[in-house]
Scaffold this active site. Structure first.
Site, mmCIF file in Angstrom:
data_model
loop_
_atom_site.group_PDB
_atom_site.id
_atom_site.type_symbol
_atom_site.label_atom_id
_atom_site.label_comp_id
_atom_site.label_asym_id
_atom_site.label_seq_id
_atom_site.Cartn_x
_atom_site.Cartn_y
_atom_site.Cartn_z
ATOM 1 N N ASN A 114 -13.422 5.931 6.221
ATOM 2 C CA ASN A 114 -13.457 4.954 7.313
ATOM 3 C C ASN A 114 -12.347 5.132 8.343
ATOM 4 O O ASN A 114 -12.540 4.821 9.519
ATOM 5 C CB ASN A 114 -13.458 3.529 6.753
ATOM 6 N N TYR A 138 0.806 -1.225 0.000
ATOM 7 C CA TYR A 138 0.000 0.000 0.000
ATOM 8 C C TYR A 138 0.840 1.277 0.000
ATOM 9 O O TYR A 138 0.293 2.379 -0.048
ATOM 10 C CB TYR A 138 -0.904 0.022 1.239
ATOM 11 N N HIS A 158 -4.678 6.078 -1.156
ATOM 12 C CA HIS A 158 -5.228 5.991 0.200
ATOM 13 C C HIS A 158 -4.157 6.276 1.255
ATOM 14 O O HIS A 158 -4.479 6.618 2.386
ATOM 15 C CB HIS A 158 -5.819 4.591 0.405
ATOM 16 N N ASN A 162 -9.030 1.314 8.307
ATOM 17 C CA ASN A 162 -10.358 1.284 8.928
ATOM 18 C C ASN A 162 -10.308 1.121 10.443
ATOM 19 O O ASN A 162 -11.328 1.255 11.108
ATOM 20 C CB ASN A 162 -11.204 0.169 8.314
ATOM 21 N N TYR A 175 -4.607 -1.162 10.079
ATOM 22 C CA TYR A 175 -5.125 -0.832 8.761
ATOM 23 C C TYR A 175 -6.016 0.391 8.879
ATOM 24 O O TYR A 175 -6.505 0.739 9.957
ATOM 25 C CB TYR A 175 -5.844 -2.030 8.140
#
Length: 186
Positions: A107, A13, A18, A61, A59
């Site tokens: 989120n 990631y 994001h 969220n 993570y």
């Protein structure tokens, strides 16, 4: 001041849209990160002030899980926190600085608001652009920036650094009045 950049941990990631919160913190200081159980951290000097940089190691969220630990570790209050995260509803090249507000469908911010029990959290939302029509939102935010987008993003990061300095010296309202209407172009 404690700047909390949101993102997902791990190399998969690292350079995704994001992860713009993590990317901004790396722009400010990309070496010598220290690790606690729930977050990585570093410190820099901005406008004559020591500023803590924090990346939750959960993570996205579950970002809120780290926040009580961050507050305790830095002996910080809610007023010391500024959260930096991506916003798909803002064009790449734009930022929005706010004193408080809802999660806006993000989120990571939702998790932080739930964990801290308040929407009164300062934040800088970073535009990552509109997803192409027909593209899944998850695929878009977990996609990487193009070379052309990186040119804009690096300029945005310079502006964000200036904005943090204004927040430190003149307050968040002044920063909002200067930077919320700017648009950075290549």
């Amino acid at each position: 001041m404690v700047v909390v950049g949101l993102g997902n941990p791990g190399p998969r990631y690292a350079f995704t849209r994001h992860n713009v919160g993590f990317l901004f913190l790396d722009f400010l200081k990309n070496k010598d990160w220290k690790t606690e159980k729930y977050f990585a951290w570093n410190k820099i000097n901005l406008a004559g002030n020591e500023v803590a940089l924090v990346k939750p190691l959960t993570y996205m969220n579950l970002s809120g899980l780290a926040m009580p630990h961050v507050l305790k570790f830095f002996s910080a209050s809610l007023d010391d926190i500024i959260v930096v995260y991506d916003d798909v509803s803002l064009k790449l090249g734009k930022i929005r600085i706010r004193k408080k507000g809802s999660d806006g469908g993000h989120n990571g911010m939702k998790s932080i608001i739930q964990a801290l029990g308040t929407q009164e959290i300062k934040r800088i939302r970073v535009g990552i652009g509109d997803k192409p029509e027909g593209m899944d939102l998850v695929n878009f935010v977990l996609g990487e920036f193009s070379d052309e987008e990186w040119i804009i993003l690096n300029k945005v990061f310079e502006v964000m650094k200036e904005a943090l300095e204004v927040i430190l010296v003149e307050g968040i309202e002044k920063a909002m009045s200067i930077y919320n209407s700017l648009e950075v172009r290549a």
